[in-house]
Design an enzyme around this catalytic site. Structure first.
Site: not given
Ligand code: NAD
Length: 259
Positions: A61-62, A154, A158
């Site tokens: 967990d980060v 959020y 960010k």
């Molecule tokens: P997601 O919600 O699909 O999560 C991906 C993974 O994160 C999951 O496997 C989950 O288990 C893991 N995770 C959650 N909390 C964690 C923790 N505390 N420690 C370690 N792992 C953890 O996310 P995503 O959509 O793949 O997004 C990845 C990144 O991109 C994030 O930082 C997100 O904010 C950013 N982002 C996503 C989007 C989007 O539209 N999906 C848009 C802009 C930015």
């Protein structure tokens, strides 16, 4: 190497939250280009499937500094060092007008989205300093350069990622470590569907209508793919980007307003 001319042979890469979603796409792209890739994720089942796909992987967990410290010891033992850290872990956080938000959920959003990046950078730094041409890629968001009504924790977390990125780009420049951020727009996948549903509930509007707004917020009138984010990550961490430092790169088809 592939048609891009990029190769990551002999490069060691850690991707946080790398067992699913955008993180898995990033990890896969680095692996395709020849890198030794370690992924970490809080989800045990996802970590097991990443291991089955050939990644070195561990649960962590980060948002917990002790777990991150232990993770970096494991990475050092298994990869023998680190050239590239991709701070991808980030959660959507609660949706709603600010006066309705729960303080604990607000804090958890910051614990993962910004404190997690701080812990990972802090404890990976000895390895990155020892590397030649170390690189850090932090996942921000279009919400890290624009406001986003109903998603204040959020968006604020960010924006903090961009501040951390720009500050560390200066601090670590002498060490030859470049620090950049990626600001994705809405990415096609399960998470954006959940975000759209939460927004539709908050606004009291049909999910299909809000989904349409999300598609049209990009000038390309479509969502971004996880592979688009992965391509930016491998570019930023590569020698092609040797003079790109302290930047927050939008990969959002040109998004001027978030819904
Ligand atoms: P997601 O919600 O699909 O999560 C991906 C993974 O994160 C999951 O496997 C989950 O288990 C893991 N995770 C959650 N909390 C964690 C923790 N505390 N420690 C370690 N792992 C953890 O996310 P995503 O959509 O793949 O997004 C990845 C990144 O991109 C994030 O930082 C997100 O904010 C950013 N982002 C996503 C989007 C989007 O539209 N999906 C848009 C802009 C930015």
């Amino acid at each position: 190497m592939d048609s891009t001319g990029l190769t990551y042979t002999d490069r060691k890469v850690l991707v946080t939250a790398g067992a699913a979603g955008i993180g898995l796409a990033i990890a896969t792209r680095f692996q395709e280009l020849g890198a030794a890739v370690f992924v970490t994720d809080i989800n045990e089942a996802a970590v097991e499937s990443a291991q089955a796909a050939g990644f070195a992987a561990a649960v962590s967990d980060v948002s917990d500094e002790d777990q991150v410290r232990a993770l970096m010891d494991t990475v050092a033992a298994e990869l023998g060092g680190l050239d590239v850290l991709v701070n991808n872990a980030g959660i959507a956080g609660p949706t709603g007008p600010i006066e309705t938000l729960d303080a604990a959920a607000w804090k958890t959003t910051f614990d993962v989205n910004i404190h997690g990046q701080f812990y990972c950078i802090k404890h990976a730094l000895p390895m990155l300093r020892a590397a030649e041409d170390g690189a850090i890629v932090n996942l921000s968001s279009a919400a890290g350069r624009l406001g986003m009504a109903g998603r204040s924790p959020y968006s604020a977390s960010k924006w903090a990622v961009v501040g951390l990125t720009k500050t560390l780009a200066i601090e670590l420049g002498d060490d030859g470590i470049r620090v950049n951020a990626i600001c994705p727009g809405a990415v096609n996948g399960p998470r954006i569907n959940a975000v759209i549903e939460a927004k539709a509930t908050m606004l009291g509007r049909p999910v299909a209508e809000v989904s349409d707004l999300y598609h049209r917020q990009s000038s390309l009138n479509r969502l971004v793919e996880a592979s688009d984010i992965a391509n930016m990550a491998v570019f930023l961490a590569s020698g092609l980007a040797r003079s790109v430092n302290g930047q927050a790169m939008a990969v959002d088809g040109n998004t001027e307003k978030l819904y």
